[in-house]
Design an enzyme around this catalytic site. Structure first.
Site, mmCIF file in Angstrom:
data_model
loop_
_atom_site.group_PDB
_atom_site.id
_atom_site.type_symbol
_atom_site.label_atom_id
_atom_site.label_comp_id
_atom_site.label_asym_id
_atom_site.label_seq_id
_atom_site.Cartn_x
_atom_site.Cartn_y
_atom_site.Cartn_z
ATOM 1 N N ASN A 55 -3.919 -17.354 2.483
ATOM 2 C CA ASN A 55 -2.844 -16.191 2.205
ATOM 3 C C ASN A 55 -2.357 -16.589 0.775
ATOM 4 O OD1 ASN A 55 -0.887 -14.510 1.892
ATOM 5 N ND2 ASN A 55 0.392 -14.995 3.974
ATOM 6 N N ASN A 82 -10.211 -9.631 -4.419
ATOM 7 C CA ASN A 82 -10.062 -8.534 -4.099
ATOM 8 C C ASN A 82 -9.950 -8.331 -3.236
ATOM 9 O OD1 ASN A 82 -12.205 -6.614 -2.882
ATOM 10 N ND2 ASN A 82 -12.186 -8.392 -1.444
ATOM 11 N N SER A 134 -9.414 0.128 -8.359
ATOM 12 C CA SER A 134 -9.195 1.453 -7.729
ATOM 13 C C SER A 134 -9.136 2.463 -8.601
ATOM 14 C CB SER A 134 -8.384 1.621 -6.472
ATOM 15 O OG SER A 134 -8.891 2.773 -5.810
ATOM 16 N N TYR A 147 0.303 2.641 -3.717
ATOM 17 C CA TYR A 147 -0.956 1.228 -4.111
ATOM 18 C C TYR A 147 -1.492 1.741 -5.077
ATOM 19 C CZ TYR A 147 -6.165 0.678 -2.609
ATOM 20 O OH TYR A 147 -7.295 0.286 -3.030
ATOM 21 N N ALA A 148 -1.269 2.558 -5.395
ATOM 22 C CA ALA A 148 -1.441 3.847 -6.979
ATOM 23 C C ALA A 148 -0.860 2.266 -8.412
ATOM 24 C CB ALA A 148 -1.011 4.976 -7.480
ATOM 25 N N ALA A 149 0.135 2.059 -7.780
ATOM 26 C CA ALA A 149 0.963 1.163 -8.834
ATOM 27 C C ALA A 149 0.232 -0.044 -8.453
ATOM 28 C CB ALA A 149 2.720 1.238 -8.557
ATOM 29 N N LYS A 151 -2.726 -0.992 -8.203
ATOM 30 C CA LYS A 151 -3.946 -1.007 -8.878
ATOM 31 C C LYS A 151 -3.791 -0.461 -9.794
ATOM 32 C CE LYS A 151 -6.139 -2.614 -5.207
ATOM 33 N NZ LYS A 151 -6.661 -3.491 -4.884
ATOM 34 N N ILE A 182 -15.976 3.430 -1.193
ATOM 35 C CA ILE A 182 -16.880 2.786 -1.122
ATOM 36 C C ILE A 182 -16.976 3.323 0.536
ATOM 37 C CG2 ILE A 182 -17.579 0.594 -1.427
ATOM 38 C CD1 ILE A 182 -17.282 2.603 -3.797
#
Length: 241
Positions: A55, A82, A134, A147-149, A151, A182
């Site tokens: 983890n 990843n 991303s 998620y944007a923050a 990445k 993807i």
């Protein structure tokens, strides 16, 4: 000549999808050992891939994995951050749980790994940290502010790591790969009309494969990119053009 001959590598989130493709390609390219770290159990036919339960938000667990690898092999040459998750919602509707969970996995995990492995790479004189960002981190997206923050944060952290860990002449590099759409197991479960919309946003009118990302990561992990650091390699089929 195998491009990762004799190298010791760690790949997080390696049980499936992009992470598995990376681990398998590293093994094929001659890595002495690839530690495929994931919370899920996975089996690999390759003798130079070792599955480990991890983890990445557990700092003690990350530190122990790194210490154990150094104790066994004395060096770590490549780390691929990843592991990541999504919990999507429009900004006004996003819960604290959705926000915190994505930030914990997508930012704390890479931070803990870099904090553990960076000094090891400095001491041995070099290494490569490759982190999966991303296109969402570059261009944003509706319903993915958390998620944007994270990445985007991956990119910023990579730029910091390459400055911190290259001090005193160490050849430690930190780069990021920004995948587009993807065809991972998550995308395969989506309705065809959504997938068609994603395809049509690319210049090639098709989705990328995990192997497309693995090839980009291999380039950044190996010596061919030895003079490249602090960069973002977009692999998106031209979606930003």
């Amino acid at each position: 000549m195998n491009r990762l001959e004799g190298k010791i590598c760690i790949v997080t989130g390696a049980a499936q999808g992009i992470g598995r493709a990376i681990a398998e390609l590293f093994a094929k390219e001659g890595a002495e050992m690839v530690f495929a770290a994931d919370m899920q159990e996975a089996a690999y036919p390759e003798k130079n891939i070792r599955a480990v339960r991890l983890n990445t938000t557990d700092r003690e667990g990350v530190n122990k994995l790194v210490a154990d690898i150094v104790g066994e092999y004395s060096h770590i040459d490549v780390v691929v951050n990843n592991a990541g998750i999504t919990r999507d919602a429009l900004t006004p509707k996003m819960t604290e749980e959705q926000w915190n969970l994505v930030l914990d996995v997508n930012l704390k995990g890479p931070h803990y790994m870099a904090a553990a492995v960076g000094p090891v790479m400095m001491a041995q004189g070099g290494g490569s940290i490759v982190s999966i960002s991303s296109i969402i981190g570059l261009y944003g997206n509706v319903g993915q502010v958390n998620y944007a923050a994270t990445k985007s944060g991956i990119i910023a952290m990579s730029k910091c790591w390459t400055k911190e860990f290259s001090r005193k002449g160490a050849q430690v590099r930190a780069n990021a790969v920004a995948p587009g759409f993807i065809l991972t197991p998550i995308l395969k479960s989506m309705p065809d009309e959504i997938l068609d919309g994603m395809k049509n946003k690319t210049l090639f009118k098709k989705l990328g494969s995990p192997e497309d990302i693995a090839n980009a990561v291999l380039f950044l992990a190996g010596d061919e990119s030895r003079y490249m650091t602090g960069q973002v390699l977009e692999v998106s089929g031209g979606i930003s053009l």
